[in-house]
Design an enzyme around this catalytic site. Structure first.
Site, short mmCIF file in Angstrom:
data_model
loop_
_atom_site.label_atom_id
_atom_site.label_comp_id
_atom_site.label_asym_id
_atom_site.label_seq_id
_atom_site.Cartn_x
_atom_site.Cartn_y
_atom_site.Cartn_z
N ARG A 77 -7.47 -9.99 4.72
CA ARG A 77 -8.20 -8.69 5.13
C ARG A 77 -9.71 -8.47 5.05
NH1 ARG A 77 -8.50 -2.62 2.59
NH2 ARG A 77 -9.20 -1.67 4.55
N GLY A 120 -7.10 7.88 2.93
CA GLY A 120 -8.16 7.84 4.16
C GLY A 120 -7.60 8.04 5.40
N ASP A 150 -4.36 14.29 -3.55
CA ASP A 150 -3.03 13.67 -3.34
C ASP A 150 -2.30 15.11 -2.51
OD1 ASP A 150 0.04 13.36 -3.59
OD2 ASP A 150 -0.71 11.73 -4.53
N GLU A 185 0.15 -3.00 7.96
CA GLU A 185 -1.08 -3.67 8.31
C GLU A 185 -0.88 -5.15 7.74
OE1 GLU A 185 -4.75 -1.10 7.19
OE2 GLU A 185 -2.96 -0.11 6.30
#
Ligand code: AMP
Length: 401
Positions: free
Chosen positions: A93, A215, A286, A387
């Site tokens: 990544r 995010g 959170d 991902e």
């Protein structure tokens, strides 16, 4: 054959070993405190193999960290492969590919130089990614192909009018200041997956992809191509997030800096680390904590959740406008996959656009599910992101030429 997926940070390294053809995950884990005292976590996903949680593992550099990972993977007792030969390629990544990379690539010297050139755009992340790649090369040699998968690549299809900022054009020409966007690997995976689930050709679909986690970003994906996204040159832009402010009046930066005697960097640190739902609520970044605090009557926790839902809701409509319509709204990442309450709040008031939420179907966590009402014009769905699988699939495809 298996692909090792690496996500290297400055003092950490996350890894997963998986077979992208079957989707099987063999092992995953984390090296932390590299260059400090070294902490190694190894979680085999194969029956009968034991996990490992080790502290004080000598990892002066990322090379020792990679070696520790490989040793664990081939370990006689708890390893998941017989030898390194069972690792076909490594997928990395890489956070910022600038304008140089619109897709994943096989890493060679020219690619390394181009990743290095993008460092000013991601000064914290790209150097760590480069270290991770070099460490793998040092340990595995040149025979194992290495592939770079960029967070920014999927968004390179945005049209000029979506990525150029309304500042003097020279800043784009000279310094490449523009919107790049992030979470591209996630948006690409979930939008592709949504089309598969619906049995549609991606070319036929206009999708608003909502990646809502610590995010958060939205992407408008039309005909399989990203046409707009909410993060910018940096991940500070767009939606309010766990600790990031998202879009706001840039004049606030000067005001806070002057009022409190902060430098620009100090002020941006506040906007990156102390803002977002944490800053508004004063409770937590959170969402689970915010939901509990709100239930106990904490007004500011409720306000933070309201602001978040309002901003996502407005942006869904904005992206429908950007695409001239919308067929699918999808939710992914920690909040998007798990928080039925946040999804319901976001979707409230979008009925005028044919966007609905079926309260029963919305009672879902972390699995693929359509949550819009039967027969509604727009399909609303939950699509868990992966991902690492996307990185592994790209890596296998590219490694095999
Ligand atoms: P991510 O960055 O994708 O790992 O997402 C992390 C965020 O997902 C955190 O804010 C978590 O509170 C949130 N999250 C995870 N599970 C839940 C849940 N069951 N309900 C609400 N939020 C959740």
């Amino acid at each position: 054959m298996n692909i090792l997926v690496i996500n290297a940070g400055s003092s950490s390294l996350k890894y997963q070993l998986m077979n992208p053809e079957t989707g099987a995950l063999l092992a995953k884990g984390l090296c932390e405190r590299i260059g400090i005292d070294g902490k190694f976590t190894y979680k085999p996903q194969v029956e009968g193999k034991e996990k490992l949680d080790a502290i004080d593992v000598a990892m002066p550099t990322h090379s020792e960290a990679i070696q520790t990972v490989l040793n664990a993977l081939v370990d006689e007792k708890n390893g998941v492969i017989a030898s390194m030969d069972e690792i076909e390629a490594v997928g990395h990544r890489v956070v910022h590919g600038g304008e140089s990379f619109a897709s994943s690539v096989l890493i060679d010297d020219a690619v390394m130089a181009a990743i290095e050139e993008c460092t000013p755009l991601a000064p914290l992340h790209n150097p760590a990614n480069i270290i991770g790649i070099e460490a793998c090369k040092a340990v595995l040699g040149d025979k194992v192909p290495q592939v770079a998968v960029f967070d920014t690549a999927f968004h390179q299809t945005m049209p000029e009018h979506a990525y150029i900022y309304a500042v003097p054009y020279e800043y784009y020409e000279n310094d490449k200041i523009r919107r790049y966007g992030f979470h591209g690997t996630s948006h690409r995976y979930v939008s592709k997956r949504a089309a598969e689930i619906l049995g549609k050709d991606p070319a036929e679909l206009k999708i608003v992809s909502c990646h809502l986690g610590n995010g958060s970003s939205l992407a408008a994906v039309s005909g399989g191509r990203c046409v707009d996204t909410s993060m910018g040159m940096t991940p500070l832009a767009g939606l309010p997030m766990g600790t990031r402010a998202g879009d706001m009046d840039a004049g606030v930066v000067e005001f806070i800096a002057n009022k409190y005697g902060y430098t620009v960097s100090e002020t941006l640190n506040i906007l990156n680390k102390k803002s977002g739902v944490l800053g508004v609520s004063g409770v937590s970044s959170d969402f689970r904590d915010l939901e509990s605090a709100f239930k106990e009557g904490n007004h500011r926790a409720g306000l933070a959740l309201d602001i978040f839902a309002y901003r996502v809701r407005k942006m869904i409509a904005e992206y429908a406008a950007a695409m001239g319509g919308v067929d699918v709204v999808l939710f992914t990442a920690g909040v998007g996959e798990n928080s039925a309450g946040t999804r319901a709040d976001i979707l409230k008031g979008l009925e005028f656009m044919g966007i609905t939420c079926d309260a029963e179907k919305n009672k879902v966590r972390g699995e693929e599910r359509i949550i819009s009402k039967d027969g509604a014009p727009v399909t609303v769905m939950v699509v868990p992101t992966n991902e690492e699988l996307m990185i592994a699939m790209d890596t296998m495809e590219i490694a095999r030429g």
